[in-house]
Design a protein around this motif. Structure first.
Motif, PDB file in Angstrom:
ATOM      1  N   VAL A 292       0.831  -1.193   0.000  1.00  0.00           N
ATOM      2  CA  VAL A 292       0.000   0.000   0.000  1.00  0.00           C
ATOM      3  C   VAL A 292       0.869   1.248   0.000  1.00  0.00           C
ATOM      4  CG1 VAL A 292      -1.723   1.333   1.276  1.00  0.00           C
ATOM      5  CG2 VAL A 292      -1.885  -1.168   1.172  1.00  0.00           C
ATOM      6  N   GLY A 293       0.682   2.087  -1.013  1.00  0.00           N
ATOM      7  CA  GLY A 293       1.432   3.327  -1.116  1.00  0.00           C
ATOM      8  C   GLY A 293       0.919   4.155  -2.269  1.00  0.00           C
ATOM      9  N   ALA A 294       1.509   5.324  -2.455  1.00  0.00           N
ATOM     10  CA  ALA A 294       1.062   6.235  -3.509  1.00  0.00           C
ATOM     11  C   ALA A 294       1.187   5.604  -4.894  1.00  0.00           C
ATOM     12  CB  ALA A 294       1.877   7.530  -3.443  1.00  0.00           C
ATOM     13  N   GLU A 295       2.233   4.814  -5.095  1.00  0.00           N
ATOM     14  CA  GLU A 295       2.436   4.182  -6.399  1.00  0.00           C
ATOM     15  C   GLU A 295       1.303   3.231  -6.745  1.00  0.00           C
ATOM     16  OE1 GLU A 295       5.760   1.402  -8.735  1.00  0.00           O
ATOM     17  OE2 GLU A 295       6.207   2.277  -6.770  1.00  0.00           O
ATOM     18  N   LEU A 296       0.836   2.456  -5.775  1.00  0.00           N
ATOM     19  CA  LEU A 296      -0.265   1.530  -6.025  1.00  0.00           C
ATOM     20  C   LEU A 296      -1.544   2.289  -6.356  1.00  0.00           C
ATOM     21  CD1 LEU A 296      -1.579  -1.269  -6.051  1.00  0.00           C
ATOM     22  CD2 LEU A 296      -1.896  -1.056  -3.571  1.00  0.00           C
ATOM     23  N   ILE A 297      -1.838   3.332  -5.617  1.00  0.00           N
ATOM     24  CA  ILE A 297      -3.059   4.107  -5.863  1.00  0.00           C
ATOM     25  C   ILE A 297      -3.034   4.706  -7.262  1.00  0.00           C
ATOM     26  CG2 ILE A 297      -4.477   6.047  -5.110  1.00  0.00           C
ATOM     27  CD1 ILE A 297      -4.429   3.593  -3.234  1.00  0.00           C
TER      28      ILE A 297
END
Length: 342
Positions: A292-297
């Motif tokens: 979970v992190g900005a890259e996944l979003i």
């Protein structure tokens, strides 16, 4: 047979004006087929019958509302994230409502959604039509609760929003069509059609009309009423399967019904992203807390929708995603304000 309108006892939660709390539904009716008067609307047949009589169009002079409907077993593990999402707007009373269907036999921890549980919730089990029944109950309560509910979204406890409330609201209320995955000629489709028996779907649902899709969809008010009013197609799906390994009625009933009744009123795609590249006993990929992190979003936001039944080219955005484990709530909250809801 005569009916009176349901008498709704509706209150607003303290410091949480965004949601209408349905305390009780009562119904007065002329006895019919052994049903006594003053029977509560915890009976599915009565509930759906009353909901099928609502106006399919929202009031023209009132703001459109979005009904967020959560289908879960126990308390919603990602409730804190959804609480932030809903609290992004100060115009609580006029933009949305929330409804939760839970298993009443399970224990529930108090959370943001505790007083949003519909009173007729019943256990729902995989490989059975009880999951369809649960979604139909949610639709019925949302239709009866507020005539301004315009779009109806079915969400799982593992779903998260991918955008701010305002982006989501504008995207949904600007559409005149439902978003529901409607896929034709998927691998194994005939075995799924025949899961109740080789001829049990006939004549109402011939094999060429059978469709497959995600159980998580967004329906217009007219389509929501169509679902709660349906008897014919539901009678074929409301049967036990003889082949459990191909029995996923919640993925078949809704796309089949909408395909047969109003395909032109649907965008044949779901707005909830899911990764089927990894499958675990029929379940899609579950994102680990470490992922979970900005890259996944950003990756989930930029993914393209899969359009079925015609392969139309559109540029809609995924608004939700699953599956996120309960253990992921902390990393999700860490990026909630600056990434997910920004």
């Amino acid at each position: 047979m005569t009916f009176t309108a349901p008498r709704l006892a509706i209150t607003v939660a303290v410091n949480q004006p965004a949601f209408l709390v349905i305390q009780n539904y009562t119904k007065t009716l002329t006895p019919h087929r052994g049903v006594t008067s003053h029977q509560q609307l915890d009976n599915d047949e009565l509930l759906l019958r009353q909901a099928s009589k609502v106006n399919p169009k929202p009031p023209p002079k009132l703001p459109k509302k979005v009904a967020f409907m959560f289908l879960t077993t126990t308390s919603l593990p990602l409730a804190p994230l959804w609480e932030l999402f809903f609290n992004q707007t100060s115009d609580h009373n006029s933009l949305y409502n929330a409804y939760v269907h839970v298993d009443p036999t399970k224990k529930h921890k108090p959370d943001f959604f505790s007083n949003r549980i519909i009173p007729s919730s019943k256990p729902a089990y995989r490989h059975t039509p009880t999951l369809i029944s649960a979604a139909r109950r949610l639709l019925a309560h949302a239709l009866l609760d507020d005539p301004s509910n315009y779009m109806f979204i079915l969400l799982s406890p593992s779903c998260i929003p991918l955008h701010s409330f305002n982006f989501t609201y504008k995207s949904l209320t600007s559409s005149t069509k439902s978003f529901i995955e409607i896929l034709i000629n998927e691998p194994g489709w005939h075995d799924r059609w025949a899961a109740r028996g080789p001829y049990d779907m006939l004549p109402e649902v011939p094999p060429e009309e059978f469709r497959i899709g995600s159980q998580f969809w967004t329906l217009t008010r007219s389509h929501a009423r169509m679902v709660v009013s349906d008897v014919e197609i539901w009678s074929k799906f409301n049967k036990p399967c003889v082949r459990k390994e191909t029995c996923y009625p919640e993925e078949h009933y809704f796309p089949t019904l909408l395909h047969m009744r109003d395909p032109q009123g649907c965008v044949p795609a779901t707005l909830t992203h899911v990764d089927w590249s990894v499958s675990d006993h029929g379940h899609p990929r579950t994102y680990k807390p470490s992922e979970v992190g900005a890259e996944l979003i950003q990756k989930l936001r930029s993914a393209r929708l899969r359009y079925g039944d015609g392969g139309r080219t559109r540029k809609d955005s995924f608004l939700f995603a699953r599956k996120f484990s309960p253990a992921g709530i902390n990393p999700l909250m860490n990026i909630a304000r600056n990434v997910i809801l920004n």
